[in-house]
Design a protein around this motif. Structure first.
Motif, short mmCIF file in Angstrom:
data_model
loop_
_atom_site.label_atom_id
_atom_site.label_comp_id
_atom_site.label_asym_id
_atom_site.label_seq_id
_atom_site.Cartn_x
_atom_site.Cartn_y
_atom_site.Cartn_z
N ASP A 291 -25.06 28.20 -5.34
CA ASP A 291 -24.68 27.56 -6.59
C ASP A 291 -23.23 27.85 -6.96
O ASP A 291 -22.50 26.98 -7.44
N ARG A 292 -22.78 29.10 -6.72
CA ARG A 292 -21.38 29.43 -6.99
C ARG A 292 -20.46 28.69 -6.04
O ARG A 292 -19.38 28.23 -6.42
N GLN A 294 -21.05 25.78 -4.68
CA GLN A 294 -21.00 24.38 -5.11
C GLN A 294 -20.08 24.21 -6.31
O GLN A 294 -19.29 23.26 -6.37
N ARG A 295 -20.14 25.13 -7.26
CA ARG A 295 -19.26 25.04 -8.43
C ARG A 295 -17.80 25.21 -8.02
O ARG A 295 -16.92 24.50 -8.53
N TYR A 296 -17.54 26.13 -7.12
CA TYR A 296 -16.17 26.34 -6.67
C TYR A 296 -15.61 25.09 -5.98
O TYR A 296 -14.47 24.68 -6.24
N ALA A 298 -16.55 22.06 -6.46
CA ALA A 298 -16.34 21.03 -7.49
C ALA A 298 -15.02 21.26 -8.21
O ALA A 298 -14.30 20.30 -8.54
N GLU A 299 -14.67 22.53 -8.45
CA GLU A 299 -13.39 22.84 -9.08
C GLU A 299 -12.22 22.41 -8.20
O GLU A 299 -11.13 22.11 -8.69
N GLN A 303 -16.93 17.07 -3.90
CA GLN A 303 -18.31 16.84 -4.32
C GLN A 303 -19.28 17.24 -3.21
O GLN A 303 -19.07 16.92 -2.03
#
Length: 370
Positions: A291-292, A294-296, A298-299, A303
């Protein structure tokens, strides 16, 4: 943003050709089960080594009609996996049979080892899923099932372009189901599917039942359903078939780049393990800090996606109607897997950015492990 799929771009690239073809259809009025559908079925048959190809309105209906054609219904059991789109199990339930879910290996696929303990006197079929376009060890599954008198329906929804020994998958079992949903590598601009089989009786059944069992406009020889592929979708698919092999080649190139450049990272390479014949509908890595990660990404305007975050046996539809079960490997993988962008609209610099971002994430000291 580097996108995880290219649905819009693919349609836009070919829109001029589609509008021209659709204009001819509008003038001719050939809207349902017409020449465009026949042309697409012919292409699909040739792709599948001459097997019968019956165009339907979804891959789900292809599974359902295959089950119906084999006489599978109440009192019967059908084995499949839980880490697939819910339609695989939904088709079994719709046919009146009981779904039985097998765990998967680290490659996310069911195998003889995971399904054999579940076989019983009530087992009438097994549905192996070519998840993410990866080849399944179908011959071993067929040998086991045929020794027990169990049918095999191949779920090829994600497997257009997937090959075994150089041949398109989907012709070794009793029947197979392909999806032409817009998200697929070969997708329409709406729903669509194909049932493929080498069994003439199954083909004749599906061809009749998809159109209410009609012998002619006013006479029905058996009760059926409405599962007709319309000519507008078939026309779009006929245009896209010209480019399919080119698109598949690009996916393979991107996957090979990921393999080379991510092999020494903690995130690692595709869970399919570089299986020969992989069509790379999805390129999926795993991380204990998914999850981290994926968030990174996205930043960094990259995608990604998670297919499928909730296994079917953990969804409300299952929990409200079926016995609770535990599938340890399926559940672990659902927490760790992450789909990276892998489609023909990506440039070399795009995929380089993806790899660089993953390596940057790991250098930041995040807890990531294979």
């Amino acid at each position: 943003m580097i996108k995880c799929n290219n649905v819009q771009e693919q349609a836009q690239d070919l829109s001029a050709q589609m509008f021209e073809r659709w204009h001819a259809l509008l003038l001719g009025g050939d809207f349902v089960l017409g020449e465009e559908v026949t042309q697409f079925e012919t292409w699909m048959s040739e792709r599948c080594n001459g097997a019968h190809a019956i165009a339907l309105n979804s891959g789900t209906d292809a599974l359902f009609l295959a089950l119906r054609a084999l006489g599978i219904g109440p009192g019967d059991e059908v084995i499949t996996c839980a880490n697939t789109f819910v339609a695989t199990v939904g088709a079994i339930v719709s046919a009146g049979a009981r779904p039985v879910l097998a765990d998967v290996g680290d490659d996310e696929l069911i195998s003889v080892d995971t399904l054999e303990p579940l076989l019983s006197a009530r087992t009438k079929a097994v549905i192996p899923v070519y998840l993410r376009g990866r080849p399944v060890n179908i011959d071993a599954i067929l040998d086991l099932c045929r020794s027990r008198g169990v049918a095999v329906i191949e779920d090829c929804a994600q497997a257009i372009g997937t090959t075994i020994d150089g041949c398109q998958v989907g012709t070794r079992g009793d029947a197979s189901a392909f999806s032409m949903h817009p998200l697929k590598t070969l997708g329409g601009l709406g729903d669509g599917g194909v049932l493929v089989t080498t069994n003439l009786k199954i083909a004749e059944y599906a061809r009749s039942v998809r159109n209410h069992g009609l012998e002619n406009r006013n006479e029905s020889v058996q009760f059926g359903i409405n599962s007709r592929l319309d000519s507008l979708q078939a026309a779009a698919l006929n245009i896209k078939t010209r480019y399919l092999d080119q698109w598949l080649k690009r996916r393979t190139e991107i996957a090979a780049f990921y393999d080379r450049t991510l092999c020494d990272t903690a995130t690692g390479v595709d869970l399919g393990g570089g299986k020969p014949g992989n069509a790379y509908y999805h390129y999926v890595v795993k991380s204990t800090d998914r999850d981290r990660l994926q968030r990174y990404l996205a930043e960094q305007e990259i995608q990604t996606a998670i297919h499928y975050p909730i296994p079917i046996h953990r969804q409300r539809a299952w929990l409200s109607s079926q016995p609770q079960i535990v599938l340890p490997n399926t559940e672990r993988l659902s927490r760790e897997m992450l789909t990276l962008p892998c489609h023909h609209h990506l440039s070399d610099s795009d995929v380089e950015r993806v790899v660089l971002a993953i390596k940057q994430f790991e250098r930041l000291g995040a807890r990531v492990a294979i």
